[in-house]
Design an enzyme around this catalytic site. Structure first.
Site, PDB file in Angstrom:
ATOM      1  N   GLY A  60       0.834  -1.198   0.000  1.00 44.24           N
ATOM      2  CA  GLY A  60       0.000   0.000   0.000  1.00 44.24           C
ATOM      3  C   GLY A  60       0.865   1.244   0.000  1.00 44.24           C
ATOM      4  O   GLY A  60       2.030   1.216  -0.389  1.00 44.24           O
ATOM      5  N   ARG A  61       0.295   2.343   0.473  1.00 49.42           N
ATOM      6  CA  ARG A  61       1.058   3.594   0.486  1.00 49.42           C
ATOM      7  C   ARG A  61       1.935   3.759   1.713  1.00 49.42           C
ATOM      8  O   ARG A  61       2.862   4.567   1.716  1.00 49.42           O
ATOM      9  CB  ARG A  61       0.126   4.791   0.341  1.00 49.42           C
ATOM     10  CG  ARG A  61      -0.361   4.947  -1.097  1.00 49.42           C
ATOM     11  CD  ARG A  61      -1.054   6.265  -1.349  1.00 49.42           C
ATOM     12  NE  ARG A  61      -2.333   6.311  -0.666  1.00 49.42           N
ATOM     13  CZ  ARG A  61      -2.712   7.293   0.147  1.00 49.42           C
ATOM     14  NH1 ARG A  61      -1.927   8.300   0.405  1.00 49.42           N
ATOM     15  NH2 ARG A  61      -3.898   7.254   0.721  1.00 49.42           N
ATOM     16  N   GLU A 100       5.846   4.061   1.582  1.00 55.50           N
ATOM     17  CA  GLU A 100       6.435   5.310   1.090  1.00 55.50           C
ATOM     18  C   GLU A 100       7.016   6.131   2.232  1.00 55.50           C
ATOM     19  O   GLU A 100       8.073   6.725   2.096  1.00 55.50           O
ATOM     20  CB  GLU A 100       5.387   6.157   0.362  1.00 55.50           C
ATOM     21  CG  GLU A 100       4.884   5.586  -0.928  1.00 55.50           C
ATOM     22  CD  GLU A 100       3.772   6.424  -1.539  1.00 55.50           C
ATOM     23  OE1 GLU A 100       3.410   7.479  -0.967  1.00 55.50           O
ATOM     24  OE2 GLU A 100       3.248   6.014  -2.584  1.00 55.50           O
ATOM     25  N   CYS A 134       3.737  -6.297  -2.537  1.00 57.71           N
ATOM     26  CA  CYS A 134       3.370  -5.084  -3.262  1.00 57.71           C
ATOM     27  C   CYS A 134       4.398  -3.963  -3.068  1.00 57.71           C
ATOM     28  O   CYS A 134       5.553  -4.110  -3.404  1.00 57.71           O
ATOM     29  CB  CYS A 134       1.956  -4.681  -2.836  1.00 57.71           C
ATOM     30  SG  CYS A 134       1.120  -3.541  -3.936  1.00 57.71           S
ATOM     31  N   HIS A 135       3.964  -2.841  -2.502  1.00 61.96           N
ATOM     32  CA  HIS A 135       4.853  -1.711  -2.256  1.00 61.96           C
ATOM     33  C   HIS A 135       5.696  -1.895  -0.995  1.00 61.96           C
ATOM     34  O   HIS A 135       6.578  -1.090  -0.714  1.00 61.96           O
ATOM     35  CB  HIS A 135       4.053  -0.413  -2.149  1.00 61.96           C
ATOM     36  CG  HIS A 135       3.509   0.074  -3.454  1.00 61.96           C
ATOM     37  ND1 HIS A 135       2.424  -0.520  -4.071  1.00 61.96           N
ATOM     38  CD2 HIS A 135       3.890   1.091  -4.265  1.00 61.96           C
ATOM     39  CE1 HIS A 135       2.157   0.114  -5.201  1.00 61.96           C
ATOM     40  NE2 HIS A 135       3.034   1.090  -5.352  1.00 61.96           N
ATOM     41  N   TYR A 139       4.964  -4.997  -6.710  1.00 60.12           N
ATOM     42  CA  TYR A 139       4.010  -4.382  -7.623  1.00 60.12           C
ATOM     43  C   TYR A 139       4.839  -3.823  -8.781  1.00 60.12           C
ATOM     44  O   TYR A 139       5.917  -3.250  -8.558  1.00 60.12           O
ATOM     45  CB  TYR A 139       3.220  -3.283  -6.908  1.00 60.12           C
ATOM     46  CG  TYR A 139       2.105  -2.747  -7.766  1.00 60.12           C
ATOM     47  CD1 TYR A 139       0.983  -3.529  -8.035  1.00 60.12           C
ATOM     48  CD2 TYR A 139       2.189  -1.489  -8.349  1.00 60.12           C
ATOM     49  CE1 TYR A 139      -0.033  -3.069  -8.852  1.00 60.12           C
ATOM     50  CE2 TYR A 139       1.172  -1.018  -9.159  1.00 60.12           C
ATOM     51  CZ  TYR A 139       0.062  -1.806  -9.408  1.00 60.12           C
ATOM     52  OH  TYR A 139      -0.942  -1.355 -10.222  1.00 60.12           O
TER      53      TYR A 139
END
Length: 191
Positions: A87-88, A91, A117-118, A137
């Site tokens: 997800g985010r 980051e 994923c992320h 991802y």
């Protein structure tokens, strides 16, 4: 009982937080879900990423997920494995030095690590993918390459294993992702 550290954060992908956490509890692990600057009982907001035919995933509000352990109390030597949600959240989580140090510990000690994923952004920021084969991802693929890893372009429902490292592109891979992580953890499940 083996303990697993589960790293997540605000706007982590909902399924990539809830499903692995619950699956690992189901098979008998003690799982500590943590987020920097948050303590046991605090919540994170998740986001649902879906694949609906657009050029990238769509994002919708997810659930509030209650953390069950305080990040400040984490001692990575207490854990047999690490799982990183996508997800985010990665980051900003990758900007936290303690997150990077914890991640490095698992690689230095050759302990099982799973990232989806992320979540792989934390691995690239921690400098632990050089010479490793892994997936993510697809939008994170260039980061894997720049960090010295060998990006594996696999189906969205697949998982890739390189030694102690299990990675997958996104939540549709949960059955393969968790199955492979359990194998790396040394779990034996018979039906």
């Amino acid at each position: 009982m083996k303990k697993i550290l589960f790293l997540t954060g605000d706007f982590a992908e909902d399924y990539e937080t809830m499903v692995p956490f619950q699956m690992l509890l189901m098979v008998g692990y003690e799982v500590h879900a943590v987020c920097p600057d948050k303590k046991k009982g605090d919540t994170i907001k998740t986001a649902i990423h879906d694949f609906e035919g657009d050029q990238t995933y769509t994002e919708k509000p997810g659930h509030n997920f209650a953390l069950n352990y305080s990040f400040s109390d984490v001692d990575p030597s207490d854990y047999a494995g690490l799982v990183i949600a996508g997800g985010r959240a990665p980051e900003y989580l990758r900007l936290n030095q303690k997150v990077l140090d914890i991640t490095k510990h698992f690689f230095d000690e050759n302990k099982p690590v799973a990232a989806v994923c992320h979540g792989i952004q934390i691995l690239t920021a921690a400098g632990v993918v050089k010479g490793r084969k892994l997936t993510a991802y697809p939008a994170v693929g260039p980061e894997v390459t720049i960090a010295g890893g060998e990006y594996q372009d696999i189906p969205v429902d697949g998982a890739y294993v390189d030694g102690n490292l299990v990675t997958s592109p996104a939540w549709p891979a949960h059955p393969a992702f968790i199955r492979e992580f359990l194998k790396v953890m040394g779990a034996k499940i018979s039906i």
